[in-house]
Design a protein around this motif. Structure first.
Motif, PDB file in Angstrom:
ATOM      1  N   LYS A  52      14.540 -44.661   8.350  1.00  0.00           N
ATOM      2  CA  LYS A  52      13.214 -44.206   7.860  1.00  0.00           C
ATOM      3  C   LYS A  52      13.465 -43.312   6.701  1.00  0.00           C
ATOM      4  CE  LYS A  52      11.270 -46.458  11.141  1.00  0.00           C
ATOM      5  NZ  LYS A  52      10.993 -47.874  10.840  1.00  0.00           N
ATOM      6  N   PHE A  53      12.888 -43.503   5.734  1.00  0.00           N
ATOM      7  CA  PHE A  53      12.995 -42.863   4.471  1.00  0.00           C
ATOM      8  C   PHE A  53      11.329 -42.346   3.991  1.00  0.00           C
ATOM      9  CE2 PHE A  53      16.452 -45.551   2.752  1.00  0.00           C
ATOM     10  CZ  PHE A  53      17.372 -44.853   3.368  1.00  0.00           C
ATOM     11  N   ASP A  54      11.276 -41.344   3.480  1.00  0.00           N
ATOM     12  CA  ASP A  54       9.903 -40.783   2.957  1.00  0.00           C
ATOM     13  C   ASP A  54       9.596 -41.164   1.512  1.00  0.00           C
ATOM     14  OD1 ASP A  54       7.568 -39.289   2.090  1.00  0.00           O
ATOM     15  OD2 ASP A  54       8.538 -37.362   2.405  1.00  0.00           O
ATOM     16  N   ILE A  55       9.153 -42.576   1.308  1.00  0.00           N
ATOM     17  CA  ILE A  55       8.764 -43.462   0.337  1.00  0.00           C
ATOM     18  C   ILE A  55       7.626 -42.520  -0.425  1.00  0.00           C
ATOM     19  CG2 ILE A  55       7.428 -45.399  -0.722  1.00  0.00           C
ATOM     20  CD1 ILE A  55       8.185 -46.849   2.015  1.00  0.00           C
ATOM     21  N   SER A  97      27.840 -47.408   4.215  1.00  0.00           N
ATOM     22  CA  SER A  97      28.217 -47.026   3.127  1.00  0.00           C
ATOM     23  C   SER A  97      26.845 -47.183   2.111  1.00  0.00           C
ATOM     24  CB  SER A  97      29.127 -47.908   2.301  1.00  0.00           C
ATOM     25  OG  SER A  97      29.059 -49.316   2.242  1.00  0.00           O
ATOM     26  N   CYS A  98      26.035 -48.155   2.331  1.00  0.00           N
ATOM     27  CA  CYS A  98      24.675 -48.253   1.464  1.00  0.00           C
ATOM     28  C   CYS A  98      24.030 -47.368   1.763  1.00  0.00           C
ATOM     29  CB  CYS A  98      24.210 -49.793   1.520  1.00  0.00           C
ATOM     30  SG  CYS A  98      25.320 -51.068   0.690  1.00  0.00           S
ATOM     31  N   PHE A  99      23.681 -47.107   3.198  1.00  0.00           N
ATOM     32  CA  PHE A  99      22.718 -45.766   3.466  1.00  0.00           C
ATOM     33  C   PHE A  99      23.392 -44.764   2.798  1.00  0.00           C
ATOM     34  CE2 PHE A  99      22.145 -42.367   6.438  1.00  0.00           C
ATOM     35  CZ  PHE A  99      20.527 -42.422   6.600  1.00  0.00           C
ATOM     36  N   ALA A 102      22.078 -45.000  -0.719  1.00  0.00           N
ATOM     37  CA  ALA A 102      20.859 -44.937  -1.111  1.00  0.00           C
ATOM     38  C   ALA A 102      20.391 -43.670  -1.069  1.00  0.00           C
ATOM     39  CB  ALA A 102      20.234 -45.833  -0.070  1.00  0.00           C
ATOM     40  N   LYS A 103      20.911 -42.570  -0.518  1.00  0.00           N
ATOM     41  CA  LYS A 103      20.459 -41.169  -0.335  1.00  0.00           C
ATOM     42  C   LYS A 103      20.959 -40.147  -1.215  1.00  0.00           C
ATOM     43  CE  LYS A 103      20.808 -39.473   3.745  1.00  0.00           C
ATOM     44  NZ  LYS A 103      20.747 -38.927   4.969  1.00  0.00           N
ATOM     45  N   GLY A 106      19.602 -36.669  -2.966  1.00  0.00           N
ATOM     46  CA  GLY A 106      18.701 -35.994  -1.953  1.00  0.00           C
ATOM     47  C   GLY A 106      17.286 -36.757  -1.796  1.00  0.00           C
ATOM     48  N   PHE A 107      17.311 -37.884  -2.356  1.00  0.00           N
ATOM     49  CA  PHE A 107      16.139 -38.848  -2.198  1.00  0.00           C
ATOM     50  C   PHE A 107      16.599 -40.283  -1.727  1.00  0.00           C
ATOM     51  CE2 PHE A 107      14.917 -35.803  -5.676  1.00  0.00           C
ATOM     52  CZ  PHE A 107      13.572 -35.437  -5.033  1.00  0.00           C
ATOM     53  N   ALA A 108      16.017 -40.866  -0.815  1.00  0.00           N
ATOM     54  CA  ALA A 108      16.375 -41.933  -0.201  1.00  0.00           C
ATOM     55  C   ALA A 108      15.364 -42.982  -0.566  1.00  0.00           C
ATOM     56  CB  ALA A 108      16.334 -41.931   1.269  1.00  0.00           C
ATOM     57  N   SER A 109      15.967 -44.284  -1.016  1.00  0.00           N
ATOM     58  CA  SER A 109      15.428 -45.487  -1.671  1.00  0.00           C
ATOM     59  C   SER A 109      15.536 -46.736  -0.998  1.00  0.00           C
ATOM     60  CB  SER A 109      15.316 -45.565  -3.127  1.00  0.00           C
ATOM     61  OG  SER A 109      15.025 -46.901  -3.519  1.00  0.00           O
TER      62      SER A 109
END
Length: 153
Positions: A52-55, A97-99, A102-103, A106-109
């Motif tokens: 779960k990311f903060d879009i 590794s991709c997780f 993607a972070k 400090g931002f996750a996409s």
């Protein structure tokens, strides 16, 4: 003579205290080892669910206008929907590794996560289709082209 005897009995006590202090520090460091080891494992390797990311946070960071924010939110929502359907097909090591990738920053996409996972999957498929790592099966070199001079000889 009393000073020597007194001094002699003090030094072993100080050595014992120093040894005990050193031992306590070593034990204290070792007590943290399991925590450090567990902290280095990615939760994705254990979890079979999409993270779960903060879009909104991601899109606010990347967008300067409300139009760009809306486009970013739409892209992230589409990527999340795609991940929810395709997540089981990705290899656990690639998910981990991709997780992490993607972070970065400090931002996750979700968009970054999808791109990374798709590239990793494509590389794995390419390796499987070729029978090994990239370039394992080499093709013979192409025949050298003849130059104008070679034709006349």
């Amino acid at each position: 003579m009393d000073e020597i005897a007194h001094t002699g009995s003090v030094w072993p006590k100080q050595a014992d205290v120093l040894a005990h202090s050193t031992l306590l520090k070593e034990v204290e460091m070792l007590l943290h080892l399991p925590i450090v080891m567990l902290a280095t494992f990615s939760p994705i390797a254990i979890s079979d669910t999409v993270p779960k990311f903060d879009i909104a946070k991601e899109c606010r960071f990347e967008s300067e206008s409300s139009k760009a924010f809306a486009r970013c939110s739409h892209d992230e929502a589409d990527a999340l929907q795609q991940l929810e359907t395709e997540w089981p097909q990705f290899v656990g090591a690639d998910r981990s590794s991709c997780f992490a990738e993607a972070k970065v920053g400090g931002f996750a996409s979700y968009v970054e996560l999808v791109i990374c996972l798709e590239m990793a999957r494509d590389v794995r498929n390419d390796e499987t289709n070729r029978g090994g790592p990239l370039g394992a099966e080499s093709t013979p070199p192409a025949a050298p082209e003849m130059s104008v001079i070679d034709k006349h000889e």
